[in-house]
Motif scaffolding. Structure first.
Motif, PDB file in Angstrom:
ATOM      1  N   LYS A 113       0.837  -1.204   0.000  1.00 33.13           N
ATOM      2  CA  LYS A 113       0.000   0.000   0.000  1.00 33.13           C
ATOM      3  C   LYS A 113       0.864   1.244   0.000  1.00 33.13           C
ATOM      4  CE  LYS A 113      -2.695  -0.770   3.568  1.00 33.13           C
ATOM      5  NZ  LYS A 113      -3.764  -0.883   4.535  1.00 33.13           N
ATOM      6  N   GLY A 114       0.225   2.363  -0.181  1.00 37.81           N
ATOM      7  CA  GLY A 114       0.912   3.633  -0.031  1.00 37.81           C
ATOM      8  C   GLY A 114       1.549   4.101  -1.313  1.00 37.81           C
ATOM      9  N   LYS A 115       2.368   5.076  -1.120  1.00 39.80           N
ATOM     10  CA  LYS A 115       2.993   5.732  -2.254  1.00 39.80           C
ATOM     11  C   LYS A 115       3.941   4.793  -3.000  1.00 39.80           C
ATOM     12  CE  LYS A 115       5.535   9.973  -3.177  1.00 39.80           C
ATOM     13  NZ  LYS A 115       4.563  10.427  -4.187  1.00 39.80           N
ATOM     14  N   PHE A 116       4.745   4.085  -2.223  1.00 37.71           N
ATOM     15  CA  PHE A 116       5.679   3.122  -2.816  1.00 37.71           C
ATOM     16  C   PHE A 116       5.263   1.730  -2.355  1.00 37.71           C
ATOM     17  CE2 PHE A 116       8.183   7.052  -2.251  1.00 37.71           C
ATOM     18  CZ  PHE A 116       8.497   7.308  -3.575  1.00 37.71           C
ATOM     19  N   PRO A 117       4.345   1.067  -3.062  1.00 38.32           N
ATOM     20  CA  PRO A 117       3.714  -0.156  -2.552  1.00 38.32           C
ATOM     21  C   PRO A 117       4.614  -1.390  -2.709  1.00 38.32           C
ATOM     22  CG  PRO A 117       2.846   0.377  -4.704  1.00 38.32           C
ATOM     23  CD  PRO A 117       3.854   1.440  -4.398  1.00 38.32           C
ATOM     24  N   SER A 118       5.616  -1.515  -1.840  1.00 35.41           N
ATOM     25  CA  SER A 118       6.594  -2.586  -1.954  1.00 35.41           C
ATOM     26  C   SER A 118       5.989  -3.959  -1.694  1.00 35.41           C
ATOM     27  CB  SER A 118       7.717  -2.347  -0.942  1.00 35.41           C
ATOM     28  OG  SER A 118       8.370  -3.553  -0.681  1.00 35.41           O
ATOM     29  N   ARG A 119       6.431  -4.949  -2.470  1.00 34.55           N
ATOM     30  CA  ARG A 119       6.021  -6.336  -2.228  1.00 34.55           C
ATOM     31  C   ARG A 119       7.172  -7.139  -1.641  1.00 34.55           C
ATOM     32  NH1 ARG A 119       2.868  -7.173  -7.897  1.00 34.55           N
ATOM     33  NH2 ARG A 119       0.877  -6.295  -7.253  1.00 34.55           N
ATOM     34  N   ASN A 120       8.111  -6.427  -1.080  1.00 34.34           N
ATOM     35  CA  ASN A 120       9.291  -7.097  -0.564  1.00 34.34           C
ATOM     36  C   ASN A 120       8.931  -8.090   0.534  1.00 34.34           C
ATOM     37  OD1 ASN A 120      11.936  -7.633  -0.583  1.00 34.34           O
ATOM     38  ND2 ASN A 120      12.624  -5.618   0.075  1.00 34.34           N
ATOM     39  N   GLY A 121       8.052  -7.673   1.436  1.00 37.05           N
ATOM     40  CA  GLY A 121       7.625  -8.563   2.513  1.00 37.05           C
ATOM     41  C   GLY A 121       6.755  -9.689   1.995  1.00 37.05           C
ATOM     42  N   LEU A 122       5.939  -9.403   1.005  1.00 37.71           N
ATOM     43  CA  LEU A 122       5.020 -10.410   0.465  1.00 37.71           C
ATOM     44  C   LEU A 122       5.754 -11.544  -0.248  1.00 37.71           C
ATOM     45  CD1 LEU A 122       2.352  -7.943  -0.915  1.00 37.71           C
ATOM     46  CD2 LEU A 122       1.987  -9.556   0.955  1.00 37.71           C
ATOM     47  N   GLN A 123       6.959 -11.245  -0.716  1.00 34.34           N
ATOM     48  CA  GLN A 123       7.761 -12.271  -1.385  1.00 34.34           C
ATOM     49  C   GLN A 123       7.908 -13.531  -0.551  1.00 34.34           C
ATOM     50  OE1 GLN A 123      11.744 -11.448  -3.206  1.00 34.34           O
ATOM     51  NE2 GLN A 123      11.283  -9.426  -2.442  1.00 34.34           N
TER      52      GLN A 123
END
Ligand SMILES: Nc1nc2c(ncn2[C@@H]2O[C@H](COP(=O)(O)OP(=O)(O)OP(=O)(O)O)[C@@H](O)[C@H]2O)c(=O)[nH]1
Ligand SMILES: [Mg+2]
Lengths: 311, 414
Positions: A113-123
């Motif tokens: 979510k948010g401005k920079f919606p990182s999927r780093n944790g979701l990996q």
């Protein structure tokens, strides 16, 4: 007599890169010898590209005793994906790709979510799923101890429980060059053959071995958002650009290649590997400090992610 | 450029992590963003100092909270002269196995002593472990000199105490440096508070010491890690034995023996990265091809016929017990020596080392965490070995608990 002199000459010219390379090849072969179903986690970044290069030295003319596995966040630099696919084809090695997007759908997870919606944790979810799907008992990764303070603590053979968790307070002793890869079914070992390499070592090795890299490692012009703490974030379809944002066009390159939404570019004039080496020798900021937004969240961000099953 | 691997040891709180932090900080080896983080952390968790340099290596949350080192941290730095790999190990006795881990691949030990306390049990324990590991160089760093008014007398006293104790240990090359890790005296720059000390500061010492590799006989040793068999049409008969030249060298045409089978044959071809070579030196990853089609698998040794290692089902060794659970007599275990693994059992605990006097005490047969014992081990398969004193690779092994899979002991063969 000649022979002795030769021998001394060889030993004198032995570079520390030879030592690091020999250690990495030794570790890769230990994985091949000790595990039934290993995998090499391949991201398209420089460290995993070096791993593939080392695997060629360890196993050719044979095939790799493991597939290449990519956990695709969907937030990729196109150059890295093209590189990945070409490499697998060119080497004629098996490539398995699993998508974080699919995991998000299947598990009804909250996307970044948010401005920079990182999927780093979701990996991590996708990674643990692919490990389970293929029953991998070892996953080789390109993490290095100089990257981060929690990584500096991790063994080369790092045992993970059934849930993929790392327990930093209960690591097995790791003695000499003897690697204990024994685990029970369901557990796995994360193996880091280039643990002892620094960022500069990797580049010196790339230079010596003339390894090709995706173009984003070299300077190019790119439109970026200049964030409040001075990081340059690539503008792309996943990032929300607001009116207040300072959007700039700069000559940049990437020091690491990760999730596009949380990996920052650095200003650079480096067109060649030699330029990069020169630039790194003068760099004042560490690799992750310069490029990762995710580690700034808390003092133990990496340790926590590792405990949860991340690399 | 050459590479020096060293580790820090000594009692808890003697200043190991601070010393490494100081060494890196004063040699400008820390990035500015890391310094910022350290400064921020120092305000919350650290000591009262502006920047708690121990936080550089104490990378785990629990370590920062407790202000101690729990597991070994690896740090890397280089100067114009040399490249260094540092293992900062914990001083607490509970974590001796982690200290052993950091020490096992090093060529130099820095043993810290708190100038106020002098030599402690942990100083002795870590020195004994260094001796068992055959550490080529030991540097005793007498630290916290700032707390004893930089007294030469104190320094001399500790130096002489250490030498008296170390006499029994057969440590080869012992040096001493008085320092203050906290204040930076004699770490990167020479201290002006101890003009009586004529030696080098730590960094210069590390840059200039002539590295003696942990003893490797020139006798050639090789163990098979993996058999490469492409089984493709054009490489149908290719069968290469992949491994590392552990010591000595291998040459095309050399007469070799495969162990434990004892079959004699000749080296037909040596490949390094798919290129054929005549000669392969120590540490080179190679693929060996043999003249005869012999049955060879992972863990087998290929050695020069005129210099065979011992091949037996019994070894006498010094082991350090590393498992929280004590040894149970008769317990079935696995022994792993590089790529060779076999079932084994400790047949007899011969004696136990008393770390105060460094004498062999009669054993009551028990072995518990951190005990250092001489044992007789019986293996299911014959093991090919040299004594550790002759060869660090073919003379070392670990023991594994078959049940928990934990590494429970480290052993060096007599
Ligand atoms: N006055 C003084 N204090 C020091 C010096 N070196 C370290 N200290 C302090 O001693 C305490 C322990 O230092 P550490 O570096 O964490 O000790 P350590 O040997 O790494 O401890 P463990 O890793 O837990 O065994 C800290 O409060 C340091 O600030 C020194 O030279 N002088
Ligand atoms: Mg410490």
């Amino acid at each position: 007599m000649d022979y002795i002199q030769d021998k001394e000459e060889i030993m004198k010219n032995k570079d520390y890169l030879d030592e690091l390379e020999a250690e990495a090849i030794y570790i890769l072969r230990e994985v091949a010898g000790q595990f039934d179903r290993p995998a090499l986690l391949f991201s398209g970044g420089k460290d995993s590209i070096c791993l593939v290069h080392l695997a060629l030295k360890a196993f050719r003319p044979g095939k790799f005793p493991f597939p290449l596995v990519h956990v695709d966040t969907g937030h990729n630099f196109e150059e890295a994906i093209t590189y990945r696919d070409n490499l697998a084809k060119q080497l004629d090695e098996k490539l398995i790709v699993r998508y974080v997007t699919d995991t998000i759908k299947a598990k009804k997870l909250q996307d970044g979510k948010g401005k920079f919606p990182s999927r780093n944790g979701l990996q991590t979810y996708t990674l643990l799923d692919v490990i389970e799907e293929f029953e991998f008992d070892a996953c080789i990764g390109g993490a290095r101890r100089d990257e981060e303070k929690a990584r500096a603590k991790e063994r080369i053979f790092s045992v993970r429980d059934e849930f993929g968790q790392w327990d930093p307070k209960m690591q097995r002793p790791e003695l000499w060059n003897i690697y204990n890869g024994k685990v029970n079914k369901g557990e796995n070992v994360r193996v880091f053959p280039i643990s002892n390499w620094t960022e500069l070592d990797v580049w010196n090795y790339i230079k010596r071995e003339k390894i090709e890299l995706p173009s984003i490692y070299f300077t190019h012009e790119r439109e970026c958002i200049l964030t409040e703490n001075g990081q340059l974030m690539n503008t792309n379809e996943f990032v929300t650009i607001e009116e207040k944002d300072v959007v700039v066009k700069k000559k940049v390159r990437y020091r690491t290649v990760g999730d596009m939404t949380c990996t920052a570019a650095v200003e650079s004039e480096a067109y060649t590997v030699d330029d990069i080496i020169k630039e790194l020798k003068e760099a004042k900021i560490s690799e992750r400090g310069a490029t990762r937004m995710d580690d700034r969240v808390s003092e133990a961000a990496m340790e926590d992610r590792k405990k949860g099953g991340y690399f | 450029m050459d590479l020096l691997r060293f580790f820090t040891a000594g009692n808890v709180d003697d200043g190991k992590s601070t010393l490494i932090g100081r060494l890196l900080y004063d040699s400008n080896s820390i990035s500015t963003d890391i310094i910022e983080t350290l400064t921020r952390q120092s305000k919350t968790t650290g000591t009262n100092t502006e920047i708690d340099l121990a936080l550089l290596t104490d990378g785990l949350r629990a370590e920062r909270e407790q202000g101690i080192t729990i597991d070994v941290a690896y740090k890397y730095f280089s100067t114009d002269k040399r490249k260094f790999i540092i293992a900062d190990t914990p001083g607490h006795i509970q974590y001796t196995r982690n200290m052993f881990t950091g020490a096992s691949n090093a060529n130099l030990a820095i043993i810290l002593v708190d100038a106020r306390n002098g030599i402690t049990d942990q100083t002795k324990r870590h020195s004994i472990i260094s001796a068992i590991l055959g550490m080529p160089h030991v540097l005793v760093c007498i630290n916290k000199m700032d707390l004893v008014d930089y007294s030469e007398e104190k320094y001399k006293q500790i130096e002489s105490d250490y030498l008296t104790f170390a006499k029994q240990l057969n440590l080869k090359d012992i040096s001493f440096i008085p320092a203050s890790a906290l204040a930076g005296d004699n770490v990167v720059t020479k201290s002006d508070k101890m003009s009586w000390y004529k030696g080098k500061p730590l960094l210069e010492f590390l840059e200039t010491i002539e590295i003696v590799e942990a003893k490797q006989t020139d006798v050639s040793r090789f163990q098979v890690q993996y058999v490469i068999r492409p089984q493709t049409d054009d490489l149908h008969d290719y069968r290469g034995f992949a491994g590392r030249v552990v010591s000595g060298s291998y040459q095309k045409g050399q007469k070799v023996t495969v162990l434990p089978s004892g079959i004699e044959t000749t080296i037909d071809k040596i490949e390094v990265n798919q290129q054929e070579v005549e000669l392969a030196e120590t540490n080179t990853p190679v693929v060996l091809h043999l003249k005869d089609d012999v049955d060879i698998s992972r863990g087998n040794s290929i050695v020069p016929t005129e210099h065979l290692p011992k091949t037996e089902k019994e070894v006498t060794a010094t082991i350090c017990w590393m498992d929280n659970a004590a040894y149970i007599p008769g317990q079935k275990i696995l022994l792993q020596q590089n790529s060779f693994r076999t079932k084994a059992v400790v047949k007899e605990v011969i004696s136990k080392i008393d770390i105060h006097s460094f004498t062999q005490l009669e054993s009551d047969g028990a072995m518990k965490l951190n005990d250092i014992c001489k044992v007789l081990i019986k293996t299911a398969e014959p093991i090919s070995f040299d004594s550790y004193a002759d060869n660090r690779n073919s003379g070392s092994f670990i023991l594994i608990n078959e049940n928990t899979n934990n590494t429970i002991a480290a052993g060096t063969i007599d």
